[in-house]
Scaffold this motif. Structure first.
Motif, PDB file in Angstrom:
ATOM      1  N   ILE A  33      80.929  18.904  15.548  1.00 13.77           N
ATOM      2  CA  ILE A  33      79.949  18.530  14.417  1.00 13.77           C
ATOM      3  C   ILE A  33      79.694  16.875  14.590  1.00 13.77           C
ATOM      4  O   ILE A  33      78.252  16.612  14.227  1.00 13.77           O
ATOM      5  CB  ILE A  33      80.624  18.873  13.199  1.00 13.77           C
ATOM      6  CG1 ILE A  33      80.568  20.415  12.768  1.00 13.77           C
ATOM      7  CG2 ILE A  33      79.863  18.125  11.626  1.00 13.77           C
ATOM      8  CD1 ILE A  33      81.287  20.885  11.747  1.00 13.77           C
ATOM      9  N   ALA A  57      77.292  16.127  17.404  1.00 17.66           N
ATOM     10  CA  ALA A  57      75.880  16.619  17.260  1.00 17.66           C
ATOM     11  C   ALA A  57      75.085  15.354  16.697  1.00 17.66           C
ATOM     12  O   ALA A  57      73.834  15.282  16.515  1.00 17.66           O
ATOM     13  CB  ALA A  57      75.677  17.651  16.460  1.00 17.66           C
ATOM     14  N   PRO A  65      77.410  27.003  13.286  1.00 20.19           N
ATOM     15  CA  PRO A  65      78.472  26.381  12.492  1.00 20.19           C
ATOM     16  C   PRO A  65      78.144  24.814  12.924  1.00 20.19           C
ATOM     17  O   PRO A  65      78.319  24.094  12.140  1.00 20.19           O
ATOM     18  CB  PRO A  65      79.724  26.974  13.010  1.00 20.19           C
ATOM     19  CG  PRO A  65      79.502  27.728  14.389  1.00 20.19           C
ATOM     20  CD  PRO A  65      78.220  28.056  14.264  1.00 20.19           C
ATOM     21  N   VAL A  66      78.037  24.356  14.162  1.00 21.81           N
ATOM     22  CA  VAL A  66      77.911  22.959  14.416  1.00 21.81           C
ATOM     23  C   VAL A  66      76.569  22.454  13.806  1.00 21.81           C
ATOM     24  O   VAL A  66      76.656  21.404  12.975  1.00 21.81           O
ATOM     25  CB  VAL A  66      77.325  22.828  15.871  1.00 21.81           C
ATOM     26  CG1 VAL A  66      77.297  21.101  16.088  1.00 21.81           C
ATOM     27  CG2 VAL A  66      78.629  23.081  16.796  1.00 21.81           C
ATOM     28  N   GLY A 113      77.532  22.210   9.970  1.00 24.63           N
ATOM     29  CA  GLY A 113      78.561  21.195   9.578  1.00 24.63           C
ATOM     30  C   GLY A 113      77.833  19.865   9.857  1.00 24.63           C
ATOM     31  O   GLY A 113      77.997  19.008   8.879  1.00 24.63           O
ATOM     32  N   ALA A 114      76.888  19.637  10.842  1.00 22.04           N
ATOM     33  CA  ALA A 114      76.440  18.304  11.071  1.00 22.04           C
ATOM     34  C   ALA A 114      75.375  18.091   9.546  1.00 22.04           C
ATOM     35  O   ALA A 114      75.420  16.931   8.939  1.00 22.04           O
ATOM     36  CB  ALA A 114      75.608  18.267  12.166  1.00 22.04           C
ATOM     37  N   LEU A 116      77.242  17.436   6.748  1.00 26.75           N
ATOM     38  CA  LEU A 116      77.786  15.871   6.530  1.00 26.75           C
ATOM     39  C   LEU A 116      76.944  14.627   6.357  1.00 26.75           C
ATOM     40  O   LEU A 116      76.931  14.018   5.567  1.00 26.75           O
ATOM     41  CB  LEU A 116      78.330  15.756   8.287  1.00 26.75           C
ATOM     42  CG  LEU A 116      79.104  14.425   8.420  1.00 26.75           C
ATOM     43  CD1 LEU A 116      80.511  14.207   7.755  1.00 26.75           C
ATOM     44  CD2 LEU A 116      79.355  13.998   9.742  1.00 26.75           C
ATOM     45  N   VAL A 117      75.882  15.068   6.752  1.00 23.66           N
ATOM     46  CA  VAL A 117      74.757  14.170   6.424  1.00 23.66           C
ATOM     47  C   VAL A 117      74.167  14.128   5.000  1.00 23.66           C
ATOM     48  O   VAL A 117      74.238  13.024   4.335  1.00 23.66           O
ATOM     49  CB  VAL A 117      73.472  14.293   7.277  1.00 23.66           C
ATOM     50  CG1 VAL A 117      72.070  13.245   6.986  1.00 23.66           C
ATOM     51  CG2 VAL A 117      73.765  13.955   8.717  1.00 23.66           C
ATOM     52  N   LEU A 177      76.884  12.625   3.038  1.00 21.80           N
ATOM     53  CA  LEU A 177      76.940  10.956   3.102  1.00 21.80           C
ATOM     54  C   LEU A 177      75.616  10.512   2.011  1.00 21.80           C
ATOM     55  O   LEU A 177      75.806   9.447   1.463  1.00 21.80           O
ATOM     56  CB  LEU A 177      76.580  10.665   4.407  1.00 21.80           C
ATOM     57  CG  LEU A 177      78.016  10.939   5.282  1.00 21.80           C
ATOM     58  CD1 LEU A 177      77.617  10.440   6.669  1.00 21.80           C
ATOM     59  CD2 LEU A 177      79.093   9.926   4.854  1.00 21.80           C
ATOM     60  N   ILE A 185      64.700   4.774  18.062  1.00 25.05           N
ATOM     61  CA  ILE A 185      64.581   3.940  17.118  1.00 25.05           C
ATOM     62  C   ILE A 185      64.228   2.435  17.243  1.00 25.05           C
ATOM     63  O   ILE A 185      63.059   1.932  16.955  1.00 25.05           O
ATOM     64  CB  ILE A 185      65.708   4.101  16.029  1.00 25.05           C
ATOM     65  CG1 ILE A 185      65.770   5.330  15.681  1.00 25.05           C
ATOM     66  CG2 ILE A 185      65.563   3.127  15.081  1.00 25.05           C
ATOM     67  CD1 ILE A 185      67.228   5.624  15.086  1.00 25.05           C
ATOM     68  N   VAL A 212      65.290  10.691   4.752  1.00 25.58           N
ATOM     69  CA  VAL A 212      66.370  10.340   5.815  1.00 25.58           C
ATOM     70  C   VAL A 212      66.955  11.804   6.380  1.00 25.58           C
ATOM     71  O   VAL A 212      67.272  12.053   7.346  1.00 25.58           O
ATOM     72  CB  VAL A 212      67.472   9.479   5.299  1.00 25.58           C
ATOM     73  CG1 VAL A 212      68.407   9.226   6.170  1.00 25.58           C
ATOM     74  CG2 VAL A 212      66.861   8.082   5.180  1.00 25.58           C
ATOM     75  N   VAL A 255      66.794  13.363   9.986  1.00 24.15           N
ATOM     76  CA  VAL A 255      68.234  13.575  10.894  1.00 24.15           C
ATOM     77  C   VAL A 255      68.352  15.029  10.866  1.00 24.15           C
ATOM     78  O   VAL A 255      69.137  15.404  11.990  1.00 24.15           O
ATOM     79  CB  VAL A 255      69.493  12.806  10.010  1.00 24.15           C
ATOM     80  CG1 VAL A 255      70.502  13.061  10.793  1.00 24.15           C
ATOM     81  CG2 VAL A 255      69.037  11.338   9.870  1.00 24.15           C
ATOM     82  N   LEU A 262      66.558  15.829  13.747  1.00 22.94           N
ATOM     83  CA  LEU A 262      66.884  15.344  15.081  1.00 22.94           C
ATOM     84  C   LEU A 262      68.189  16.203  15.592  1.00 22.94           C
ATOM     85  O   LEU A 262      68.239  16.533  16.698  1.00 22.94           O
ATOM     86  CB  LEU A 262      67.123  13.927  14.859  1.00 22.94           C
ATOM     87  CG  LEU A 262      65.803  12.940  14.774  1.00 22.94           C
ATOM     88  CD1 LEU A 262      66.424  11.555  14.627  1.00 22.94           C
ATOM     89  CD2 LEU A 262      65.063  13.130  16.055  1.00 22.94           C
ATOM     90  N   ILE A 263      68.943  16.560  14.549  1.00 19.76           N
ATOM     91  CA  ILE A 263      70.238  17.277  14.882  1.00 19.76           C
ATOM     92  C   ILE A 263      69.901  18.350  15.684  1.00 19.76           C
ATOM     93  O   ILE A 263      70.275  19.106  16.586  1.00 19.76           O
ATOM     94  CB  ILE A 263      71.166  17.722  13.554  1.00 19.76           C
ATOM     95  CG1 ILE A 263      71.918  16.073  13.249  1.00 19.76           C
ATOM     96  CG2 ILE A 263      72.397  18.528  14.085  1.00 19.76           C
ATOM     97  CD1 ILE A 263      72.449  16.132  11.985  1.00 19.76           C
ATOM     98  N   PHE A 322      68.822  17.973  18.968  1.00 23.85           N
ATOM     99  CA  PHE A 322      70.166  17.845  19.966  1.00 23.85           C
ATOM    100  C   PHE A 322      70.672  18.993  20.276  1.00 23.85           C
ATOM    101  O   PHE A 322      71.091  19.401  21.595  1.00 23.85           O
ATOM    102  CB  PHE A 322      71.125  16.833  19.328  1.00 23.85           C
ATOM    103  CG  PHE A 322      70.632  15.684  19.085  1.00 23.85           C
ATOM    104  CD1 PHE A 322      70.220  14.758  20.059  1.00 23.85           C
ATOM    105  CD2 PHE A 322      71.061  14.679  17.897  1.00 23.85           C
ATOM    106  CE1 PHE A 322      69.703  13.510  19.927  1.00 23.85           C
ATOM    107  CE2 PHE A 322      70.566  13.572  17.799  1.00 23.85           C
ATOM    108  CZ  PHE A 322      69.751  13.025  18.822  1.00 23.85           C
ATOM    109  N   CYS A 323      70.750  19.867  19.380  1.00 22.10           N
ATOM    110  CA  CYS A 323      71.658  21.253  19.331  1.00 22.10           C
ATOM    111  C   CYS A 323      70.570  22.088  20.320  1.00 22.10           C
ATOM    112  O   CYS A 323      71.253  22.654  21.265  1.00 22.10           O
ATOM    113  CB  CYS A 323      71.809  21.818  18.189  1.00 22.10           C
ATOM    114  SG  CYS A 323      72.876  21.070  16.901  1.00 22.10           S
TER     115      CYS A 323
END
Lengths: 330, 308
Positions: free
Chosen positions: A165, A168, B14-15, B18-19, B22-23, B26, B249, B276, B280, B283-284, B287-288
């Motif tokens: 996580i 990523a 799940p990744v 989860g990510a 998290l963002v 935050l 960026i 934001v 993000v 972008l995640i 990436f995934c």
């Protein structure tokens, strides 16, 4: 030798005689019995680290980077040796964007500050962030990776998913999101920046440690220690971790450079260290508006930054060559 | 194959969750009033604050907020930013520019990295090899904003070959310089990776066999050495496409390219939380997907990897 020749002659004579023999049988006294169970210990035992040190000493890449890093450390610890200008003062707007002058060999910034003094005094904050972020990542990432690799099973599964996580979310992206939070806006300093960098930088070290620990975990000497009744925890700390350290140290050295870049990138974006802290990133940030009229205000901090990062990357490269026996064979 | 693809795809979920969680956590649940950024220093009337809190679901418990947000993401409704524009429209506006920039950077690093790496690998220990190795370390060490300013100053300002900054149209010729800057670091990595991979393959048995049966040097190099050395390089390039799109960026800031990175940076400076989080998340997702693509490429390129 004469004895051997003699023997051969005898053998030859026997062969030509009427009773040829098929095997040469040595006399019983020819090989005296020795105490083969004792080994002579000449010199110190050779370990991975000693071997690595031996090959490192002869590597020009290592010597150059070590000298550079030592010099940078001296600049960071004793800035007063390299410049007479006190930090953050003696800035005269009359000197704004001025060229080199007596006593100011690199010229002045837009604010009329001595560039040499700012570059010298900026060393400390960049290096502090890099060193402590690396230490933090080593402790947290190393611990998590070691636990995941050593215990395996569900511990590994959970820790690996958490790492995925965080993985990523790239370092700079995560840091940008966190840095703008009100809490960090009010407490912007070197230490909060270290915390941010560590919290997004640990998965890499954790992955490397995990792989290294798994490799060592199944080694015979760990098995031997466990069968002698050593508890899993102390086997991990005493036997597994010291032997799995090599690849981790290589990556940590390189990531020290990465963290310095990350700090200066954030400062460059105007969201890293507060403006009153002297750092190369802040200097480049404040010099970018006068790029056309005064490029040297960007050039010198940029050069210092690049040289520092380059020396840590070179050190990491040299360490990898020395610590990786597979690479050494090539 | 289908089983392998679907399993890798399921592992992504799940990744991704989860990510984004998290963002979202935050940005929206650490101390600080999320509406403060809209109202500015003079503050809003209580009625406006209440309306804003309702609009962005700020009075709901954190979990409900997150689930409502996730529902929005899945239905492509990303909400509006603090100035009232739909975020999905903003992303759709700036993403093509970033994608163009990233693809150009990728082409640059792939062509030059592979060619230089191939030559260095075939001439191990020679002058070209050692020069290129040291130079690549230097390129890796110099931070991208220092490189960017240097190139902008030398090529854009001193020599005047291109415009120092990019206009709103972001034409291909304008994007060449930013793309080179963006791809330079990865170019050094591609070069080193190609070189190592070539060195491993030069000694392989099948290369000796190919040489022994009388194939020309050119054919041995191109068909037998280069093709087999490409596996790790292609996987790196795949993962790098994701990084380039998100890592632009700084480059976009220097050359004033109106892309995803610059938009994200502005949103961060304005304290525009919804934008934001949405960018993000976007972008995640990239990436995934890039990582998924890499895994599939890897399995497809290297037949030794089984799909099981």
């Amino acid at each position: 030798m004469p004895e051997l020749e003699n023997n051969l002659k005898t053998a030859g004579r026997v062969k030509t005689s009427a009773y040829p023999i098929e095997h040469y049988v040595a006399d019983i006294e020819e090989t005296p019995v020795r105490a083969t169970d004792s080994a002579t210990a000449e010199g110190a035992p050779s370990s991975l680290w000693r071997e690595a040190w031996r090959s490192l000493r002869r590597q020009p890449l290592f010597l150059i980077s070590a000298v550079l890093i030592l010099a940078i450390l001296v600049v960071a610890l004793f800035p007063g040796l390299f410049t007479n200008e006190p930090p953050n003062s003696n800035c005269l707007l009359a000197n704004s964007d001025g060229g080199p002058a007596p006593g100011h060999p690199l010229g002045f910034t837009q604010q009329g500050c001595d560039i040499l003094s700012r570059v010298v005094h900026g060393t400390q904050s960049s290096l502090t962030v890099g060193l402590f972020a690396t230490l933090g990542v080593l402790v947290i990432g190393g611990l998590i990776g070691a636990l995941a690799g050593f215990f395996g099973g569900w511990v590994d599964a959970i820790l690996a998913r958490i790492g995925d996580i965080f993985f990523a979310l790239p370092l700079i992206l995560g840091a940008i999101v966190v840095v703008q939070l009100p809490f960090f806006q009010q407490n912007r300093n070197v230490w909060t920046l270290v915390v941010i960098l560590v919290s997004f930088g640990w998965p890499q070290i954790a992955r490397i440690t995990r792989a290294a620990v798994i490799e060592v975990r199944n080694a015979d000497f760990v098995m031997a220690a466990r069968s002698l009744g050593v508890s899993p925890m102390s086997a991990l700390i005493k036997h597994v971790i010291p032997n799995a350290l090599a690849p981790v140290i290589v990556i940590a050295t390189i990531s020290l450079g990465t963290f310095i870049v990350a700090e200066s990138t954030l400062s460059f974006l105007g969201i890293g260290l507060p403006p009153d802290v002297m750092s190369w990133g802040n200097d480049i940030f404040s010099a970018k508006s006068s790029l056309r009229s005064n490029p040297s205000a960007i050039f010198w901090p940029g050069l210092a930054l690049s040289l520092t990062v380059l020396s840590f990357i070179m050190l990491g490269d040299a360490l990898r060559d020395a610590l990786d026996p597979k690479a050494r064979k090539r | 194959m289908t089983w392998y693809v679907s399993r890798r795809f399921l592992q992504l979920i799940p990744v991704f969750l989860g990510a984004t969680l998290l963002v979202y956590f935050l940005v929206f649940s650490l101390p600080g009033d999320a509406t403060a950024a809209i109202c500015g220093e003079r503050g809003c009337t209580p009625a406006v604050v209440t309306a804003l809190r309702e609009q962005y679901n700020l009075d709901e418990p954190f979990w409900i907020q997150y689930l409502l947000y996730l529902k929005g993401v899945l239905t492509f409704d990303l909400g509006t930013n603090f100035s009232g524009r739909p975020i999905a429209v903003i992303i759709a506006e700036v993403f093509p520019t970033t994608a163009k920039l990233a693809v150009m950077a990728l082409i640059f690093e792939a062509i030059f990295g592979i060619v230089f790496g191939l030559i260095a690998g075939l001439r191990k220990g020679k002058l070209f090899d050692s020069t290129v190795l040291v130079l690549s370390l230097v390129v890796i060490a110099v931070p991208i904003f220092v490189l960017g300013f240097l190139m902008q100053f030398l090529i854009g300002v001193k020599l005047g070959w291109t415009n120092p900054t990019v206009s709103g149209d972001a034409t291909v010729s304008e994007l060449i310089l930013p793309a080179v800057v963006l791809g330079l670091v990865s170019f050094a990595y591609v070069l080193r990776l190609t070189r190592t991979s070539i060195l491993e393959n030069v000694k392989a048995d099948y290369v000796r066999t190919a040489t022994a049966k009388g194939l020309s040097r050119k054919r041995v190099v191109v068909v037998h050495i280069l093709r087999n050395s490409m596996i790790p390089v292609v996987t790196f390039l795949g993962a790098d496409l994701g990084t380039l799109m998100g890592g632009a960026i700084v480059t976009e800031g220097i050359f004033n390219v109106n892309g995803v990175g610059l938009t994200l940076y502005r949103a961060v400076l304005n304290g525009d939380g919804p934008t934001v989080v949405s960018i993000v998340t976007f972008l995640i997702l990239i990436f995934c997907l890039a990582n998924l693509l890499v895994d599939l490429l890897y399995a497809w390129l290297d037949p030794r990897i089984r799909y099981a």
